[in-house]
Design a protein around this motif. Structure first.
Motif, PDB file in Angstrom:
ATOM      1  N   SER A  65      30.632   1.939 -86.862  1.00 20.61           N
ATOM      2  CA  SER A  65      31.687   1.779 -88.195  1.00 20.61           C
ATOM      3  C   SER A  65      32.864   2.561 -88.697  1.00 20.61           C
ATOM      4  CB  SER A  65      30.228   0.824 -89.548  1.00 20.61           C
ATOM      5  OG  SER A  65      30.380   2.245 -90.339  1.00 20.61           O
ATOM      6  N   GLN A 119      25.439  -5.687 -88.619  1.00 19.62           N
ATOM      7  CA  GLN A 119      26.178  -4.442 -87.390  1.00 19.62           C
ATOM      8  C   GLN A 119      25.100  -4.073 -87.762  1.00 19.62           C
ATOM      9  OE1 GLN A 119      27.028  -0.651 -89.712  1.00 19.62           O
ATOM     10  NE2 GLN A 119      27.662   0.263 -87.619  1.00 19.62           N
ATOM     11  N   LEU A 132      31.440  -2.895 -85.560  1.00 19.80           N
ATOM     12  CA  LEU A 132      32.491  -2.862 -86.836  1.00 19.80           C
ATOM     13  C   LEU A 132      33.723  -1.721 -87.151  1.00 19.80           C
ATOM     14  CD1 LEU A 132      31.893  -4.567 -89.774  1.00 19.80           C
ATOM     15  CD2 LEU A 132      31.064  -3.837 -90.500  1.00 19.80           C
ATOM     16  N   CYS A 166      30.965   3.210 -94.584  1.00 27.40           N
ATOM     17  CA  CYS A 166      31.598   3.423 -92.879  1.00 27.40           C
ATOM     18  C   CYS A 166      30.715   4.270 -92.038  1.00 27.40           C
ATOM     19  CB  CYS A 166      32.981   3.079 -92.675  1.00 27.40           C
ATOM     20  SG  CYS A 166      33.557   1.135 -92.866  1.00 27.40           S
TER      21      CYS A 166
END
Length: 232
Positions: free
Chosen positions: A37, A190, A197, A210
């Motif tokens: 991410s 995810q 992502l 993230c």
């Protein structure tokens, strides 16, 4: 580490405007790996959304290279790019882009039908259930709240089980409660499916969720920081 699912090398983007040629992205080099991410942050006009568009083949780089899932995007036709996005990408925008004459179920099922899935409506129903909207499946976008419309848009992006989800300010038009619900759904996708992502956001708390944070300034990438550093 495995081969990156997204790879940019010296990627540039210039667009011609009233004042002449404008350099939007200036030599972007970046790899994103499967299951990561990545948050894209930076001031307005720094090139975040443009970078996201390059990654999805929605804009063509004017220099350098952009590779997605082993495909050189600059060498692909518009039809080839559309098929690649249909089969491997999910895209979530700040504006929901739902088809107003279709119900929530039909909006989610349409990309599955275009991809030839015979169980399109059943899978669409499952995705609406996953975002808590089973009881709204027969409603049209005008009958849904902003938060519900964004959940439909997310279900539509998730239904084909994409390898990569690109999200451009997915909580920008939502209040804090609905925004947090969308964040949980994005990261849940995810985690459940190993989806990569990449999201553009102005929200520091969202970026901090993230694995990596990429900061853009004036079309260039600033030195990278981890999510934990960004949260400090």
């Amino acid at each position: 580490m495995d081969n990156p699912v997204l790879s940019l090398s010296g990627a540039t983007l210039s667009l011609r405007g009233n004042a002449g040629l404008v350099e939007i992205l200036k030599g972007i080099t970046l790899d994103v790996h499967r299951g990561e991410s990545v948050g894209l942050v930076g001031p307005s006009g720094s090139g975040k959304s443009s970078l996201l568009m390059l990654m999805g083949g929605l804009e063509q780089a004017t220099g350098g290279s952009v590779t997605a899932l082993g495909h050189d995007l600059s060498a692909m036709s518009e039809d080839q790019l559309a098929r690649l996005r249909r089969d491997h990408f999910g895209v979530v925008f700040q504006s929901f882009h739902l088809i107003p004459t279709m119900t929530a179920l039909e909006n989610v099922a349409t990309p599955l039908e275009l991809a030839g899935h015979r169980d399109a409506h059943a899978r669409a129903a499952d995705e609406l259930a996953a975002v808590g909207l089973s009881d709204r499946a027969g409603h049209y976008p005008s009958q849904l709240s902003g938060g519900e419309q964004q959940r439909v848009a997310l279900a539509r992006a998730a239904a084909p089980r994409p390898d990569i989800v690109l999200a451009d300010e997915p909580t920008g038009n939502l209040d804090s409660a609905n925004g947090e619900a969308i964040v949980e759904l994005l990261f849940g996708l995810q985690e459940r499916h190993g989806t990569t992502l990449v999201l553009v956001t102005h929200a520091p708390d969202l970026a901090a969720r993230c694995d990596r944070v990429i900061t853009l300034h004036d079309g260039r990438i600033a030195p990278e920081e981890t999510a934990s550093e960004a949260a400090e």
